[in-house]
Design a protein around this motif. Structure first.
Motif, short mmCIF file in Angstrom:
data_model
loop_
_atom_site.label_atom_id
_atom_site.label_comp_id
_atom_site.label_asym_id
_atom_site.label_seq_id
_atom_site.Cartn_x
_atom_site.Cartn_y
_atom_site.Cartn_z
N MET A 1 -7.38 -8.76 -11.39
CA MET A 1 -6.24 -8.07 -10.83
C MET A 1 -5.76 -8.76 -9.56
N ARG A 2 -6.69 -9.14 -8.70
CA ARG A 2 -6.31 -9.87 -7.49
C ARG A 2 -5.63 -11.19 -7.85
N MET A 3 -6.16 -11.83 -8.88
CA MET A 3 -5.59 -13.11 -9.30
C MET A 3 -4.16 -12.95 -9.81
N VAL A 4 -3.92 -11.96 -10.67
CA VAL A 4 -2.58 -11.75 -11.22
C VAL A 4 -1.59 -11.45 -10.11
N ARG A 5 -1.97 -10.61 -9.18
CA ARG A 5 -1.08 -10.28 -8.07
C ARG A 5 -0.82 -11.50 -7.19
N HIS A 6 -1.84 -12.30 -7.00
CA HIS A 6 -1.69 -13.54 -6.23
C HIS A 6 -0.75 -14.53 -6.93
N LEU A 7 -0.89 -14.69 -8.23
CA LEU A 7 -0.03 -15.63 -8.97
C LEU A 7 1.42 -15.18 -8.91
N ASN A 8 1.68 -13.90 -9.09
CA ASN A 8 3.05 -13.41 -9.10
C ASN A 8 3.70 -13.48 -7.72
#
Length: 375
Positions: A131-138
């Motif tokens: 979840m942290r990764m997806v938010r970071h990528l976006n």
């Protein structure tokens, strides 16, 4: 003139031989020219492998939004990532993630029975990292993902581990005299899938410079190492296969090294390589050390990807590559944009407001990323 049965039989036999031995005539494939004549800047519609095509379907229908505007942190215990959502948004996203990632396993894939606040299962910690990764990528990789962004569905497509991943591998064992000296993959749907994974390790895990073509016809100085050039070629071929294009989608074939003669897609691809390395180094590598898995366990729908002797330290987690999200298309399917609109909580606050995150940049090679902790 009347044609008798013997002539009809001869004609039928000739037609049968023609059908068997003469190859089928294929009409010319329609291409789109992206630049001036000469450099072959022509792209053809991606056909993709049948496996890619079966994975590019629509995601499951969104679960209903619950009308509860109270902060999620007040309604639910132990919320550490999605702290900016209300209770209705939080529960809708939780149900959607289950549909996107573990539809067969359900909530218990991450949660320990009825105690949803418990951190007993390591898969829950992994989900938080994702979840942290997806938010970071976006929030921080818009130069590659754009406004469409990514969601859990972008890679997982209904499986706990995305179908398109790669593994670091131990040295190839010495065997009979006919044994291949390099780590060729032992299964694949195309020639490129048989290439060793060494190029992935060099260019989307390690910080290896990618300059292989000289700037002059008769270069002076030390030539590039042949093995590294071969690894770069293999990686680029695997990359083009994963996104369904050829070299001239990004490069001008008369001068591969020259950014001034390249197409805009080259910058998008360059930032995509950086982003992929960011994921592999700062998210998946720490995850593998903390939660190793074996891919052929009872709670996953996957087949064994590699024989046991060829599984490296990543084991069941794997690393990502371009195909992990693209699945044979130059631009991943349009579903991510719709999903990100429906689930704004996946956009994230950005690195400047995140609790922690890696820094990325360029340093003389293909890509560079810090060793910072994504968590």
């Amino acid at each position: 003139m009347r044609i008798g049965p013997p002539l009809l039989a001869v004609g039928a036999a000739c037609a049968g031989l023609f059908a068997v031995f003469v190859p089928t005539w294929n009409l010319p494939t329609k291409g789109t020219q992206l630049g001036p004549n000469g450099p072959s800047l022509v792209q053809y519609a991606p056909t993709g492998s049948p496996i890619f095509q079966t994975r590019n379907g629509p995601p499951p229908a969104n679960p209903p939004l619950i009308a509860d505007t109270r902060p999620a942190t007040e309604v639910y215990k132990n919320v550490t990532v999605l702290t900016d959502l209300n209770a209705g948004q939080f529960m809708q996203l939780q149900q959607a993630i289950t549909n996107w990632v573990a539809p067969q396993q359900g909530c218990n894939f991450c949660h320990a029975g009825a105690d949803f606040a418990s951190d007993a299962k390591p898969t829950k910690g992994a989900a938080r990292d994702m979840m942290r990764m997806v938010r970071h990528l976006n929030a921080d990789w818009k130069e590659h993902v754009g406004e469409a962004g990514v969601t859990c569905w972008s890679c997982h497509r209904g499986q706990p581990v995305p179908a398109e991943v790669w593994f670091t591998r131990p040295p190839h064992p010495e065997g009979a005299h006919m044994d291949k000296p390099e780590n060729w993959n032992e299964a694949g749907d195309s020639v490129r899938q048989f290439f060793p994974n060494d190029g992935y390790e060099l260019y989307i895990l390690q910080d290896t410079p990618g300059l292989a073509q000289s700037y002059t016809a008769l270069p002076s100085g030390q030539a590039a190492d042949q093995v590294v050039v071969k690894r770069l070629y293999e990686y680029m071929m695997q990359m083009t296969s994963g996104i369904g294009v050829n070299c001239t989608y990004c490069h001008n074939s008369r001068a591969f090294f020259d950014w001034g003669q390249s197409l805009p897609a080259r910058w998008t691809g360059y930032s995509g390589i950086q982003m992929t390395r960011d994921i592999n180094r700062n998210v998946l590598l720490p995850l593998a050390a903390r939660m190793p898995q074996i891919r052929d366990t009872a709670d996953t729908p996957h087949d064994i990807v590699l024989p046991e002797r060829m599984r490296g330290p990543q084991q069941g987690n794997g690393f990502v590559l371009c195909a992990s999200c693209h699945y044979g298309l130059p631009k991943p399917d349009d579903h991510a944009a719709d999903l990100l609109k429906d689930f704004p909580g996946l956009k994230g606050p950005g690195r400047a407001h995140a609790d922690a995150g890696p820094t990325t940049g360029t340093s003389g090679g293909l890509t560079a990323a810090s060793q910072g902790d994504q968590r």
